[in-house]
Design a protein around this motif. Structure first.
Motif, PDB file in Angstrom:
ATOM      1  N   MET A 180       0.849  -1.178   0.000  1.00  0.00           N
ATOM      2  CA  MET A 180       0.000   0.000   0.000  1.00  0.00           C
ATOM      3  C   MET A 180       0.890   1.235   0.000  1.00  0.00           C
ATOM      4  O   MET A 180       1.565   1.525   0.963  1.00  0.00           O
ATOM      5  CB  MET A 180      -0.910  -0.016   1.243  1.00  0.00           C
ATOM      6  N   ASP A 181       0.902   1.950  -1.124  1.00  0.00           N
ATOM      7  CA  ASP A 181       1.712   3.157  -1.260  1.00  0.00           C
ATOM      8  C   ASP A 181       0.786   4.359  -1.189  1.00  0.00           C
ATOM      9  O   ASP A 181      -0.018   4.580  -2.093  1.00  0.00           O
ATOM     10  CB  ASP A 181       2.445   3.122  -2.608  1.00  0.00           C
ATOM     11  N   PRO A 182       0.873   5.161  -0.117  1.00  0.00           N
ATOM     12  CA  PRO A 182      -0.042   6.300   0.025  1.00  0.00           C
ATOM     13  C   PRO A 182       0.316   7.448  -0.919  1.00  0.00           C
ATOM     14  O   PRO A 182       1.008   8.383  -0.546  1.00  0.00           O
ATOM     15  CB  PRO A 182       0.112   6.703   1.485  1.00  0.00           C
ATOM     16  N   ALA A 183      -0.151   7.349  -2.155  1.00  0.00           N
ATOM     17  CA  ALA A 183       0.094   8.386  -3.151  1.00  0.00           C
ATOM     18  C   ALA A 183      -1.133   9.296  -3.213  1.00  0.00           C
ATOM     19  O   ALA A 183      -2.212   8.863  -3.612  1.00  0.00           O
ATOM     20  CB  ALA A 183       0.362   7.759  -4.508  1.00  0.00           C
ATOM     21  N   PHE A 184      -0.931  10.542  -2.779  1.00  0.00           N
ATOM     22  CA  PHE A 184      -2.028  11.501  -2.773  1.00  0.00           C
ATOM     23  C   PHE A 184      -1.849  12.519  -3.894  1.00  0.00           C
ATOM     24  O   PHE A 184      -0.733  12.932  -4.200  1.00  0.00           O
ATOM     25  CB  PHE A 184      -2.093  12.222  -1.421  1.00  0.00           C
ATOM     26  N   SER A 185      -2.944  12.915  -4.475  1.00  0.00           N
ATOM     27  CA  SER A 185      -2.912  13.929  -5.526  1.00  0.00           C
ATOM     28  C   SER A 185      -2.822  15.318  -4.908  1.00  0.00           C
ATOM     29  O   SER A 185      -3.112  15.507  -3.729  1.00  0.00           O
ATOM     30  CB  SER A 185      -4.170  13.819  -6.395  1.00  0.00           C
ATOM     31  N   ARG A 186      -2.417  16.274  -5.737  1.00  0.00           N
ATOM     32  CA  ARG A 186      -2.366  17.673  -5.318  1.00  0.00           C
ATOM     33  C   ARG A 186      -3.487  18.430  -6.008  1.00  0.00           C
ATOM     34  O   ARG A 186      -4.059  17.940  -6.993  1.00  0.00           O
ATOM     35  CB  ARG A 186      -1.007  18.264  -5.685  1.00  0.00           C
ATOM     36  N   PRO A 187      -3.810  19.637  -5.526  1.00  0.00           N
ATOM     37  CA  PRO A 187      -4.852  20.434  -6.184  1.00  0.00           C
ATOM     38  C   PRO A 187      -4.587  20.567  -7.679  1.00  0.00           C
ATOM     39  O   PRO A 187      -3.451  20.769  -8.107  1.00  0.00           O
ATOM     40  CB  PRO A 187      -4.753  21.792  -5.478  1.00  0.00           C
ATOM     41  N   GLY A 188      -5.655  20.401  -8.448  1.00  0.00           N
ATOM     42  CA  GLY A 188      -5.565  20.484  -9.901  1.00  0.00           C
ATOM     43  C   GLY A 188      -5.293  19.150 -10.576  1.00  0.00           C
ATOM     44  O   GLY A 188      -5.415  19.038 -11.788  1.00  0.00           O
ATOM     45  N   GLU A 189      -4.937  18.141  -9.802  1.00  0.00           N
ATOM     46  CA  GLU A 189      -4.660  16.816 -10.361  1.00  0.00           C
ATOM     47  C   GLU A 189      -5.859  15.900 -10.119  1.00  0.00           C
ATOM     48  O   GLU A 189      -6.599  16.083  -9.162  1.00  0.00           O
ATOM     49  CB  GLU A 189      -3.433  16.189  -9.685  1.00  0.00           C
ATOM     50  N   PRO A 190      -6.037  14.897 -10.972  1.00  0.00           N
ATOM     51  CA  PRO A 190      -7.093  13.918 -10.711  1.00  0.00           C
ATOM     52  C   PRO A 190      -6.714  13.061  -9.501  1.00  0.00           C
ATOM     53  O   PRO A 190      -5.530  12.966  -9.141  1.00  0.00           O
ATOM     54  CB  PRO A 190      -7.146  13.079 -11.990  1.00  0.00           C
ATOM     55  N   PRO A 191      -7.692  12.443  -8.877  1.00  0.00           N
ATOM     56  CA  PRO A 191      -7.368  11.576  -7.738  1.00  0.00           C
ATOM     57  C   PRO A 191      -6.522  10.389  -8.188  1.00  0.00           C
ATOM     58  O   PRO A 191      -6.623   9.926  -9.324  1.00  0.00           O
ATOM     59  CB  PRO A 191      -8.733  11.119  -7.224  1.00  0.00           C
ATOM     60  N   THR A 192      -5.696   9.935  -7.283  1.00  0.00           N
ATOM     61  CA  THR A 192      -4.846   8.775  -7.572  1.00  0.00           C
ATOM     62  C   THR A 192      -5.632   7.486  -7.351  1.00  0.00           C
ATOM     63  O   THR A 192      -6.699   7.491  -6.728  1.00  0.00           O
ATOM     64  CB  THR A 192      -3.613   8.766  -6.654  1.00  0.00           C
ATOM     65  N   ALA A 193      -5.070   6.387  -7.834  1.00  0.00           N
ATOM     66  CA  ALA A 193      -5.690   5.077  -7.612  1.00  0.00           C
ATOM     67  C   ALA A 193      -5.770   4.783  -6.120  1.00  0.00           C
ATOM     68  O   ALA A 193      -6.756   4.207  -5.639  1.00  0.00           O
ATOM     69  CB  ALA A 193      -4.901   3.991  -8.338  1.00  0.00           C
ATOM     70  N   PHE A 194      -4.761   5.208  -5.375  1.00  0.00           N
ATOM     71  CA  PHE A 194      -4.767   5.008  -3.922  1.00  0.00           C
ATOM     72  C   PHE A 194      -5.945   5.736  -3.282  1.00  0.00           C
ATOM     73  O   PHE A 194      -6.651   5.174  -2.437  1.00  0.00           O
ATOM     74  CB  PHE A 194      -3.436   5.495  -3.331  1.00  0.00           C
ATOM     75  N   GLU A 195      -6.180   6.968  -3.688  1.00  0.00           N
ATOM     76  CA  GLU A 195      -7.311   7.732  -3.136  1.00  0.00           C
ATOM     77  C   GLU A 195      -8.648   7.084  -3.513  1.00  0.00           C
ATOM     78  O   GLU A 195      -9.559   7.019  -2.693  1.00  0.00           O
ATOM     79  CB  GLU A 195      -7.250   9.179  -3.629  1.00  0.00           C
ATOM     80  N   GLU A 196      -8.745   6.600  -4.736  1.00  0.00           N
ATOM     81  CA  GLU A 196      -9.965   5.903  -5.168  1.00  0.00           C
ATOM     82  C   GLU A 196     -10.190   4.650  -4.321  1.00  0.00           C
ATOM     83  O   GLU A 196     -11.321   4.353  -3.935  1.00  0.00           O
ATOM     84  CB  GLU A 196      -9.884   5.530  -6.655  1.00  0.00           C
ATOM     85  N   GLN A 197      -9.107   3.919  -4.012  1.00  0.00           N
ATOM     86  CA  GLN A 197      -9.227   2.719  -3.170  1.00  0.00           C
ATOM     87  C   GLN A 197      -9.688   3.084  -1.757  1.00  0.00           C
ATOM     88  O   GLN A 197     -10.500   2.379  -1.172  1.00  0.00           O
ATOM     89  CB  GLN A 197      -7.889   1.983  -3.087  1.00  0.00           C
ATOM     90  N   LEU A 198      -9.134   4.163  -1.231  1.00  0.00           N
ATOM     91  CA  LEU A 198      -9.551   4.600   0.106  1.00  0.00           C
ATOM     92  C   LEU A 198     -11.052   4.863   0.134  1.00  0.00           C
ATOM     93  O   LEU A 198     -11.758   4.430   1.052  1.00  0.00           O
ATOM     94  CB  LEU A 198      -8.803   5.866   0.529  1.00  0.00           C
ATOM     95  N   LEU A 199     -11.538   5.583  -0.857  1.00  0.00           N
ATOM     96  CA  LEU A 199     -12.962   5.908  -0.908  1.00  0.00           C
ATOM     97  C   LEU A 199     -13.803   4.650  -1.087  1.00  0.00           C
ATOM     98  O   LEU A 199     -14.856   4.510  -0.460  1.00  0.00           O
ATOM     99  CB  LEU A 199     -13.252   6.906  -2.027  1.00  0.00           C
ATOM    100  N   ALA A 200     -13.330   3.740  -1.919  1.00  0.00           N
ATOM    101  CA  ALA A 200     -14.084   2.505  -2.155  1.00  0.00           C
ATOM    102  C   ALA A 200     -14.227   1.679  -0.883  1.00  0.00           C
ATOM    103  O   ALA A 200     -15.196   0.936  -0.713  1.00  0.00           O
ATOM    104  CB  ALA A 200     -13.406   1.679  -3.251  1.00  0.00           C
ATOM    105  N   GLY A 201     -13.293   1.825   0.039  1.00  0.00           N
ATOM    106  CA  GLY A 201     -13.339   1.071   1.286  1.00  0.00           C
ATOM    107  C   GLY A 201     -14.259   1.651   2.337  1.00  0.00           C
ATOM    108  O   GLY A 201     -14.484   1.032   3.382  1.00  0.00           O
ATOM    109  N   VAL A 202     -14.833   2.816   2.076  1.00  0.00           N
ATOM    110  CA  VAL A 202     -15.721   3.462   3.052  1.00  0.00           C
ATOM    111  C   VAL A 202     -17.120   2.854   2.941  1.00  0.00           C
ATOM    112  O   VAL A 202     -17.712   2.835   1.869  1.00  0.00           O
ATOM    113  CB  VAL A 202     -15.788   4.986   2.814  1.00  0.00           C
TER     114      VAL A 202
END
Length: 125
Positions: free
Chosen positions: A1-23
């Motif tokens: 699990m590599d916590p890759a976060f996007s910055r403002p103006g960038e699309p969400p990363t796969a990691f962020e999408e996975q985090l949301l999917a787990g909610v």
């Protein structure tokens, strides 16, 4: 699990999408929970674009009607003005055609034509 976060103006990363999917959430209990639920409903990419626009600002969130009804009012008022000026229609005819109260037509016509017809009789000073 590599916590890759996007910055403002960038699309969400796969990691962020996975985090949301787990909610797993049915009923939000906080504002943050509500934002996560909204992200699940409209998509994380859409929500992060909105968040980027606001940054850390505190914002007022309008109701649905508070956002959309003024747009209708502008269109309605412009159409009333057009029908009065270009078509010369009566207020009653306009009200019937647009399915709005005659008082609405009268108010818009008065506001758009300098306050209405001149008054007769004594003028207050």
């Amino acid at each position: 699990m590599d916590p890759a976060f996007s910055r403002p103006g960038e699309p969400p990363t796969a990691f962020e999408e996975q985090l949301l999917a787990g909610v797993q959430m049915e009923h939000p209990t906080s504002a943050k929970d509500l934002w996560l639920l909204i992200a699940q409903q409209i998509g994380l990419a859409a929500l992060v674009r909105v968040l980027d626009q606001f940054g850390d600002e505190h914002v007022w969130v309008p109701s649905r009607s508070g956002l959309l009804k003024p747009l209708w009012s502008q269109l309605r008022d412009a159409e009333i003005e057009r029908l009065v000026r270009q078509e010369g229609m009566s207020h009653r005819g306009i009200a019937d055609q647009l399915k709005v109260p005659r008082t609405t037509v009268q108010r818009v016509a008065r506001a758009r034509h300098g306050g209405g017809p001149p008054r007769h009789g004594k003028q207050r000073r």
